[in-house]
Enzyme design. Structure first.
Site, PDB file in Angstrom:
ATOM      1  N   ASP A  67       0.821  -1.206   0.000  1.00 53.88           N
ATOM      2  CA  ASP A  67       0.000   0.000   0.000  1.00 53.88           C
ATOM      3  C   ASP A  67       0.859   1.262   0.000  1.00 53.88           C
ATOM      4  OD1 ASP A  67      -2.292   1.484   0.038  1.00 53.88           O
ATOM      5  OD2 ASP A  67      -2.697   1.203   2.170  1.00 53.88           O
ATOM      6  N   LEU A 107      11.218 -20.408  -4.557  1.00 53.19           N
ATOM      7  CA  LEU A 107      10.224 -19.533  -3.915  1.00 53.19           C
ATOM      8  C   LEU A 107       8.962 -19.559  -4.758  1.00 53.19           C
ATOM      9  CD1 LEU A 107       9.609 -17.112  -1.845  1.00 53.19           C
ATOM     10  CD2 LEU A 107      10.325 -15.599  -3.694  1.00 53.19           C
ATOM     11  N   HIS A 115       2.892   3.124  -9.039  1.00 54.47           N
ATOM     12  CA  HIS A 115       2.752   1.693  -9.332  1.00 54.47           C
ATOM     13  C   HIS A 115       4.003   1.169 -10.044  1.00 54.47           C
ATOM     14  CE1 HIS A 115      -1.201   2.041  -7.828  1.00 54.47           C
ATOM     15  NE2 HIS A 115      -1.706   2.661  -8.873  1.00 54.47           N
TER      16      HIS A 115
HETATM   17  C1  FPP Z   1      -1.942   0.253  -3.272  1.00 50.69           C
HETATM   18  O1  FPP Z   1      -1.469   1.564  -3.343  1.00 50.69           O
HETATM   19  C2  FPP Z   1      -1.375  -0.518  -4.347  1.00 50.69           C
HETATM   20  C3  FPP Z   1      -2.090  -1.063  -5.370  1.00 50.69           C
HETATM   21  C4  FPP Z   1      -3.547  -0.920  -5.523  1.00 50.69           C
HETATM   22  C5  FPP Z   1      -1.440  -1.819  -6.428  1.00 50.69           C
HETATM   23  C6  FPP Z   1      -0.216  -2.606  -6.092  1.00 50.69           C
HETATM   24  C7  FPP Z   1       0.502  -2.765  -7.353  1.00 50.69           C
HETATM   25  C8  FPP Z   1       1.830  -2.711  -7.499  1.00 50.69           C
HETATM   26  C9  FPP Z   1       2.802  -2.624  -6.393  1.00 50.69           C
HETATM   27  C10 FPP Z   1       2.346  -2.717  -8.912  1.00 50.69           C
HETATM   28  C11 FPP Z   1       3.163  -3.858  -9.233  1.00 50.69           C
HETATM   29  C12 FPP Z   1       2.504  -5.129  -8.965  1.00 50.69           C
HETATM   30  C13 FPP Z   1       2.838  -6.233  -9.612  1.00 50.69           C
HETATM   31  C14 FPP Z   1       2.229  -7.540  -9.195  1.00 50.69           C
HETATM   32  C15 FPP Z   1       3.816  -6.208 -10.704  1.00 50.69           C
HETATM   33  P1  FPP Z   1      -2.503   2.741  -3.578  1.00 50.69           P
HETATM   34  O2  FPP Z   1      -2.496   3.082  -5.028  1.00 50.69           O
HETATM   35  O3  FPP Z   1      -3.816   2.369  -2.994  1.00 50.69           O
HETATM   36  O4  FPP Z   1      -1.806   3.878  -2.769  1.00 50.69           O
HETATM   37  P2  FPP Z   1      -2.505   5.028  -1.901  1.00 50.69           P
HETATM   38  O5  FPP Z   1      -3.176   4.323  -0.754  1.00 50.69           O
HETATM   39  O6  FPP Z   1      -1.332   5.854  -1.473  1.00 50.69           O
HETATM   40  O7  FPP Z   1      -3.441   5.731  -2.823  1.00 50.69           O
END
Ligand code: FPP
Length: 246
Positions: free
Chosen positions: A20, A133, A37
């Site tokens: 997150d 893994l 992301h």
């Molecule tokens: C939450 O941060 C994160 C996500 C919804 C997406 C997680 C995805 C990645 C880390 C990209 C790469 C993943 C893979 C599997 C290659 P948020 O956008 O909700 O952040 P915020 O709470 O600060 O808005």
């Protein structure tokens, strides 16, 4: 890596992460959320290498929830591209070379583009025999949806109600070959589970980190594992390691 300070006998077998804070990381830098992301993908690769160094056997990450489709179309498209183009093409070969088995959990419904499903299947097939893994990517995943899907598949199997027990439900989850997580890490200073692995984490240790996911590196994983090892897991009994004091 210097494994000093770790008890090799108490290494978590399965670590799961709620990645997150990508959006906030980007906003703080005046960048579009999508850049968070992109940076989050780098963080994931580093953390997976950390899991390999520690000898963790299963590493599960929450990449996209059943609720994430509500985000702006542009962000959803970008997330699909990061996952499909980076993780499932370039990283796929790097992870394969490292002995990582890639798996997916989540609903394979009409919302997931066919080309993404195809790349997921290709990555899973290519890496199926790897043993160092298991990296499980939760995509279009919701914990309640997973339980609903398990119940549907039990009902469809014709199992009598008297035979439905915890083991039966566990066997019908998306990937019954993966043990329950020992340690769940959530980044970005939020203290919620957000519908992640809600059946599986009944006895998991939870570690919350202030770090925003794109800044997460293997050292943060090591720190969380140290905290895990300092805890006393009892699974409902009086004492886990010493037995019941006499
Ligand atoms: C939450 O941060 C994160 C996500 C919804 C997406 C997680 C995805 C990645 C880390 C990209 C790469 C993943 C893979 C599997 C290659 P948020 O956008 O909700 O952040 P915020 O709470 O600060 O808005």
């Amino acid at each position: 890596m210097d494994l000093d300070g770790f008890d090799p006998n108490r290494m978590p077998r399965h670590v799961a992460c709620v990645m997150d804070g990508n959006g906030r990381w980007a906003t703080k830098r005046g960048l579009p959320r999508t850049e968070g992301h992109r940076a989050g993908e780098e963080a994931l690769f580093d953390a997976a290498q950390g899991a390999l160094e520690l000898g963790v056997r299963y590493f599960t990450v929450y990449a996209f929830s059943t609720e994430n489709w509500r985000r702006p179309a542009e962000e959803v498209r970008f997330l699909l591209e990061v996952i499909a183009d980076r993780l499932l093409t370039r990283r796929r070969d790097e992870l394969h070379a490292l002995g990582v088995r890639i798996r997916f959990i989540g609903r394979r419904d009409w919302r997931v583009p066919r080309w993404v499903l195809r790349r997921m299947d290709e990555a899973a097939a290519l890496t199926a025999a790897n043993e160092a893994l298991t990296l499980t990517v939760a995509f279009n995943y919701g914990g309640r949806a997973e339980i609903v899907d398990a119940v549907r598949s039990i009902v469809a199997s014709g199992m009598p109600a008297s035979k439905v027990d915890e083991r039966a439900i566990a066997r019908h989850l998306y990937d019954p070959s993966v043990p329950d997580p020992d340690l769940v890490i959530r980044t970005s200073g939020e203290f919620r589970i957000s519908n992640f692995l809600i059946w599986e984490l009944a006895y998991s240790e939870l570690v919350f980190s202030e770090v925003l996911w794109p800044d997460f590196r293997r050292e943060h994983l090591f720190e969380a594992v140290r905290e895990y090892q300092a805890r006393d897991r009892r699974f409902g009994s009086a004492a886990a390691h010493e037995g019941i004091p006499g």
